[in-house]
Design an enzyme around this catalytic site. Structure first.
Site, PDB file in Angstrom:
ATOM      1  N   ASN A  14      40.742  37.741  45.014  1.00 19.62           N
ATOM      2  CA  ASN A  14      40.364  36.689  45.968  1.00 19.62           C
ATOM      3  C   ASN A  14      40.616  37.138  47.401  1.00 19.62           C
ATOM      4  O   ASN A  14      39.826  36.834  48.296  1.00 19.62           O
ATOM      5  CB  ASN A  14      41.107  35.388  45.656  1.00 19.62           C
ATOM      6  N   HIS A 110      42.157  27.120  42.770  1.00 27.27           N
ATOM      7  CA  HIS A 110      42.569  26.874  41.389  1.00 27.27           C
ATOM      8  C   HIS A 110      41.366  27.089  40.471  1.00 27.27           C
ATOM      9  O   HIS A 110      40.279  26.568  40.754  1.00 27.27           O
ATOM     10  CB  HIS A 110      43.121  25.452  41.229  1.00 27.27           C
TER      11      HIS A 110
END
Ligand code: GRF
Length: 207
Positions: A14, A110
């Site tokens: 990420n 998430h």
């Protein structure tokens, strides 16, 4: 220009998506000031180094108690004067004092569609195991602001991802990353960098 501090614990895919988005102009008006890891061996730190981004390390294990860590962690984050703190696979509980100081300035990614498959103990591969156990046909990812709860803060962006019949938790995890996480995390940062996310009564409005 929005100054970002990215907090990581592991591989940092990420983080890489954010770096790439800054490089190719998907994110503008923002700069990664530092990457902070709680794990000195995190590959994410290598990624930061490669792009000349300051890498820093602090772990609860270095401290006698949680309070001392929380204090030192907050000091470290403060030293980079961030406008936005991005939790990109960061496995340490954020101190309450930090949440207060940086209200609506901390975001988390998430790997499910909150409020499904989230909350205390539901992270990493477990999220996808639970989604497969339940037999959902659609899962996805969520970017949200961090508040005092676990995965309870205002939702900024969500992206659905189809579950396929032969999925294993590992295969699903990879698809959720590729089709959702690596897209909506940079998108959310860019929206924030351009002042386009407002929080009203615990919900976000995207301008
Ligand atoms: C991602 O699945 C993210 O949603 C979760 O932790 C994982 C981090 O992966 N919070 P990486 O370190 O960014 O590769």
């Amino acid at each position: 220009m929005l100054r970002i501090v990215v907090c990581v614990s592991g591989g940092g895919t990420n983080l890489q998506a954010i770096i790439d988005a800054v490089e190719n102009g998907i994110i503008t008006n923002a700069k990664i000031g530092a990457v902070i890891s709680n794990n000195a061996n995190a590959y994410a730190l290598e990624r930061a180094k490669k792009y000349g981004i300051a890498g820093d390390c602090i772990s609860p294990k270095q401290f006698e108690d949680r309070e001392s860590f929380n204090h030192a962690f907050l000091e470290k984050v403060n030293s980079y004067e961030p406008d936005l703190i991005v939790l990109a696979g960061f496995l340490v509980v954020i101190p309450g004092q930090m949440i207060q100081k940086y209200r609506n300035q901390i975001i988390n990614i998430h790997p499910s569609l909150i409020p499904s498959f989230c909350g205390t103990g539901c992270y990493g591969l477990k999220v996808h195991e639970k989604a497969l156990e339940r037999g959902v046909k659609v899962t996805g990812a969520t970017v949200h602001f961090v508040d005092e709860g676990t995965d309870t803060g205002p939702i900024i962006l969500q992206q659905p991802v189809m579950v396929e019949p032969e999925d294993t938790p590992e295969i699903l995890q990879r698809r959720v990353m590729e089709q959702a996480e690596w897209k909506i995390l940079p998108q959310a940062i860019n929206l924030i960098a351009h002042g386009k996310v407002k929080v009203v009564n615990g919900k976000t409005i995207i301008l």
